[in-house]
Design an enzyme around this catalytic site. Structure first.
Site, PDB file in Angstrom:
ATOM      1  CB  THR A  45     -19.413  29.836   0.888  1.00  0.00           C
ATOM      2  OG1 THR A  45     -18.515  29.401  -0.399  1.00  0.00           O
ATOM      3  CG2 THR A  45     -18.503  30.335   1.605  1.00  0.00           C
TER       4      THR A  45
ATOM      5  CB  SER B  59     -16.197  31.099   6.032  1.00  0.00           C
ATOM      6  OG  SER B  59     -16.382  31.394   5.412  1.00  0.00           O
TER       7      SER B  59
ATOM      8  CE  LYS C 192     -11.540  25.432  -3.311  1.00  0.00           C
ATOM      9  NZ  LYS C 192     -11.835  25.632  -4.710  1.00  0.00           N
TER      10      LYS C 192
ATOM     11  CG  MET D 262      -9.140  42.884   1.540  1.00  0.00           C
ATOM     12  SD  MET D 262      -8.221  43.535   0.887  1.00  0.00           S
ATOM     13  CE  MET D 262      -8.393  45.059  -0.228  1.00  0.00           C
TER      14      MET D 262
ATOM     15  CG  LEU E 122     -20.133  37.774 -13.844  1.00  0.00           C
ATOM     16  CD1 LEU E 122     -20.691  37.544 -14.330  1.00  0.00           C
ATOM     17  CD2 LEU E 122     -20.225  39.682 -14.112  1.00  0.00           C
TER      18      LEU E 122
ATOM     19  CG  ASP F 245      10.042  35.971  38.834  1.00  0.00           C
ATOM     20  OD1 ASP F 245      10.351  35.244  37.313  1.00  0.00           O
ATOM     21  OD2 ASP F 245      10.356  36.970  39.709  1.00  0.00           O
TER      22      ASP F 245
END
Length: 465
Positions: free
Chosen positions: A14, A38, A75, A109, A153, A434
């Protein structure tokens, strides 16, 4: 050397992908099977803010090189946070339409040091709802019998075993190995640790108060052998700490899955009964949010020089308001400019004061001054400033069919007024748009820039052009 171990089935890495394109040939020759990357944004400027370094295009190059090298799927892990990247959900999903990518959306999290805030949490149910608005025919993919019951683990770089990323209890296997323990004894120790694992972790608010070693401390040995460490990282060589779960939702050309916290968008599921190859979105277990510092396979992202230049970012990568209480009051001025390219018809109507909404230049001037006074409400980390003056001037440039806005602000205080001048110029330019949009929408606002500033510790600035 890892390939020589008995019963080793898979070697995965990773990484943030910054150096993946360069290192991939050697990794592939060494026997690398799987790649997790990531990536929390597809916007280069936002990437630089999050990672505190440039490199978005290097990451995308690494992803493409991995696909070209035959990794299927590659991934991509994305932590979704409100106010940062939740608006990019669909863009990430679309990455899987034509490429064999698994995009895994992960809930933000709490973890020690990551400045967790419940308001930043985007639940997987909300993510799923957003995606279903775009693809209402979403269907669930079949899942395996044990896909949601895997025991993961984690091993820290200094030899500690964690059976739960959210727990602060660890077992030092390093000490056991160095003591000459047999394989059976080591297995018994691991089994005992797994046996003590709680059925589930505490609630998010409890976790946010729990002391746990930040992920940036991976690889550091700061406690005596046998002591209980506060470690957040796992065996994975990066800040990510989750495993995919085999749940998914399938529909034509795109498939999404989500149960229990995370969405993974998995592509390349092959044709079925006349339909094109499906894209599958699979769910992954929840994992902790980032601490904001580790971006390159466990290394701390960014250089000291780059991080030091971002005064509104703290050591953990979180946005903060700068404390200016100890700074002396000095005279401050700033001037900014914006150019509004109107086109010939709108320009002539503006100059002749024949626009349907009235005097655009007067309205833009007042809007710009008002915008300068509201800067702290518009830009979240700006300090409220008592302006001594604010002025907006507009000039018409017939050669470019443009209105040139110049805003000047001044005060005596502890911080500068650059943002006030820039906001004033921008708001005035938007007001001109505008006022003129009934004539044409082909109006371009450009060259919004700071022309000069005076005062402050870093001295004066004057743009050469």
């Amino acid at each position: 050397q890892l390939r020589e171990l008995d019963n080793l089935k898979t070697i995965a890495v990773t990484t943030n992908g910054i150096s993946l394109a360069r290192q991939l040939p050697n990794l592939k020759d060494a026997g690398l099977d799987l790649i997790n990357i990531s990536l929390d944004t597809l916007v280069p400027a936002k990437f630089e803010f999050i990672a505190r370094r440039r490199g978005f295009h290097k990451v995308m190059e690494g992803i493409n090189k991995a696909l070209d090298a035959g990794y299927n799927p590659v991934k991509v892990n994305c932590v979704v946070m409100r106010g940062l990247n939740e608006d990019e959900l669909l863009d990430f999903v679309k990455l899987t339409e034509k490429k064999p990518l698994d995009v895994r959306f992960i809930e933000y999290m709490p973890f020690d040091g990551n400045k967790w805030n419940f308001k930043k949490l985007v639940s997987y149910q909300e993510m799923l709802g957003t995606i279903r608005q775009r693809w209402p025919e979403l269907e669930k993919l079949p899942s395996g019998a044990c896909d949601t019951a895997k025991v993961i683990l984690q091993f820290s770089a200094d030899g500690n075993l964690k059976v739960c990323l959210f727990g602060n209890t660890e077992v030092s296997l390093r000490d056991v190995l160095r003591s000459g323990a047999t394989d059976l004894e080591i297995l018994e120790i691991i089994g005992a640790a797994v046996g003590r694992k709680k059925k589930q972790h505490a609630g998010m608010f409890n976790i946010s108060q729990m002391k746990n070693r930040p992920m940036i401390l991976i690889g550091e040995d700061r406690a005596p052998p046998g002591a209980a460490y506060n470690i957040t990282n796992s065996a994975l060589p990066s800040r990510r700490g989750s495993a995919p779960v085999g749940v998914g939702r399938t529909f034509w050309n795109d498939v999404l899955s989500g149960e229990g916290g995370l969405l993974t968008f998995r592509s390349g599921v092959g044709p079925t009964e006349g339909r094109p190859a499906l894209r599958t979105y699979r769910a992954a277990l929840r994992r902790p949010g980032k601490s904001g510092s580790e971006w390159d396979g466990g290394q701390q992202g960014g250089t000291g020089q780059e991080a030091g230049s971002l005064t509104h970012v703290d050591a953990q990568g979180a946005a903060v308001m700068v404390d200016i209480g100890g700074k002396p009051d000095t005279q401050r001025t700033a001037q900014a400019r914006a150019v509004v390219r109107l086109g010939e018809q709108a320009f002539r109507l503006l100059r002749a004061e024949r626009l349907r909404k009235g005097d655009a230049l007067a309205a833009a001037r007042l809007a710009g001054i008002g915008g300068a006074k509201l800067t702290a409400q518009l830009i979240p980390l700006c300090h409220p400033i008592g302006l001594h003056w604010a002025d907006v001037r507009l000039e018409l440039d017939e050669a470019r069919w443009a209105a040139v806005v110049t805003a000047t602000c001044g005060t005596r205080g502890k911080t500068g007024v650059e943002m006030e001048a820039l906001v004033a110029a921008s708001v005035a330019a938007l007001t001109i748009y505008d006022m003129c949009k009934s004539v044409t929408h082909d109006i371009v606002i450009e060259e919004v820039k700071l022309l000069s500033k005076t005062g402050g510790r870093r001295g004066d600035f004057h743009r050469a052009d």
